[in-house]
Design an enzyme around this catalytic site. Sequence first.
Site, PDB file in Angstrom:
ATOM      1  N   ASP A 101       0.885  -1.335   0.095  1.00 56.05           N
ATOM      2  CA  ASP A 101      -0.106  -0.034  -0.034  1.00 56.05           C
ATOM      3  C   ASP A 101       0.902   1.383   0.068  1.00 56.05           C
ATOM      4  OD1 ASP A 101      -2.071   1.737  -0.091  1.00 56.05           O
ATOM      5  OD2 ASP A 101      -2.909   1.069   2.097  1.00 56.05           O
ATOM      6  N   ALA A 102       1.325   1.698  -1.248  1.00 52.99           N
ATOM      7  CA  ALA A 102       2.129   2.879  -1.344  1.00 52.99           C
ATOM      8  C   ALA A 102       1.475   4.057  -2.171  1.00 52.99           C
ATOM      9  CB  ALA A 102       3.300   2.507  -2.138  1.00 52.99           C
ATOM     10  N   LYS A 103       0.315   3.787  -2.776  1.00 56.80           N
ATOM     11  CA  LYS A 103      -0.484   4.678  -3.724  1.00 56.80           C
ATOM     12  C   LYS A 103       0.442   5.436  -4.752  1.00 56.80           C
ATOM     13  CE  LYS A 103      -4.011   4.954   0.171  1.00 56.80           C
ATOM     14  NZ  LYS A 103      -3.604   3.929   0.889  1.00 56.80           N
ATOM     15  N   ARG A 104       0.991   4.884  -5.345  1.00 57.98           N
ATOM     16  CA  ARG A 104       2.077   5.450  -6.289  1.00 57.98           C
ATOM     17  C   ARG A 104       1.374   6.126  -7.317  1.00 57.98           C
ATOM     18  NH1 ARG A 104       6.123   5.703  -2.800  1.00 57.98           N
ATOM     19  NH2 ARG A 104       7.289   3.714  -2.476  1.00 57.98           N
ATOM     20  N   THR A 129      -0.894  -0.442  -4.746  1.00 59.16           N
ATOM     21  CA  THR A 129      -1.950   0.366  -4.907  1.00 59.16           C
ATOM     22  C   THR A 129      -1.520   1.733  -5.739  1.00 59.16           C
ATOM     23  OG1 THR A 129      -1.393   1.587  -2.579  1.00 59.16           O
ATOM     24  CG2 THR A 129      -3.320  -0.161  -2.751  1.00 59.16           C
TER      25      THR A 129
END
Length: 287
Positions: A101-104, A129
Amino acid sequence: MFADRLAAAVRRHGPLCVGIDPRWESLPASIRATVSALPPHEQHAAAFEAFGRRVLELVRPHAGVVKPQAAFFEQAGPAGFAALQRLMAAAKELGFVTILDAKRGDIASTAAAYADAAFGPVWDADALTINPYLGRDAVEPFLDTAKAAGRGVFVLVRTSNPGAGLFQDLVCDGRPVYRHVAAAVASWNAPTVGECGLGDVGAVVGATHPAELRELRAAMPDVWLLVPGYGAQGGTAADVRAGHRADGLGAIVNSSRGVTFPFKPDDPAWERKVTAAAAKAAAELRA
């Protein structure tokens, strides 16, 4: 392919996804005591890893998917990154499907570098993510790298935070922005649909918006949904039910604090409480 591996995990263990979001002040005092001789950043990294590894062992009978949150490990600097890398490897050794979960979200070579890190030997994540706000050219490097590696992505579509509507609810061409994003996700996902009837390009849709969850399940019938907001954020098992397809697949439901921190830091029975919280969540979601 990723979608079929995820389906197998859900069939074995149910839809619970355990988020590993280690907070120093919430960790068991017994774990913090074991690292007290280390420098501060190394203390945090070592404690995060020790706690995360024990959580993996405790929840293994009840969940097939785990989602470490990169930001908490980044707080601990280089030692934190090393701890996250070892924790991701440990999760895979235990048989979990892993979501980083890093929402790059970035463009061109920068997005490709983020994707290579996520799916290559650095993190070796099964899924990542990503944030679609920069548009298709920012998403394509993640899609291409995930496809080549047999991995998946989860695109932010309708998030669970209270302020999500500021942009996501804006109406454009007669539909809210999140519906435009959902349509794009459905098109990116279509070529990747596997034997389970779902594809490798998933969508993040919050449990705190059950009406939209039902709407988006209908709009994206072949898309895996990663559903945050269950548990500590207020979403209930009834709220997330609409995210599942008739075959019981289609959604994985994340619980972070609700499963990993159902105790006070000085509670000697913290392991038993984590196990009980995971068992309870898994039973609710299966029902």
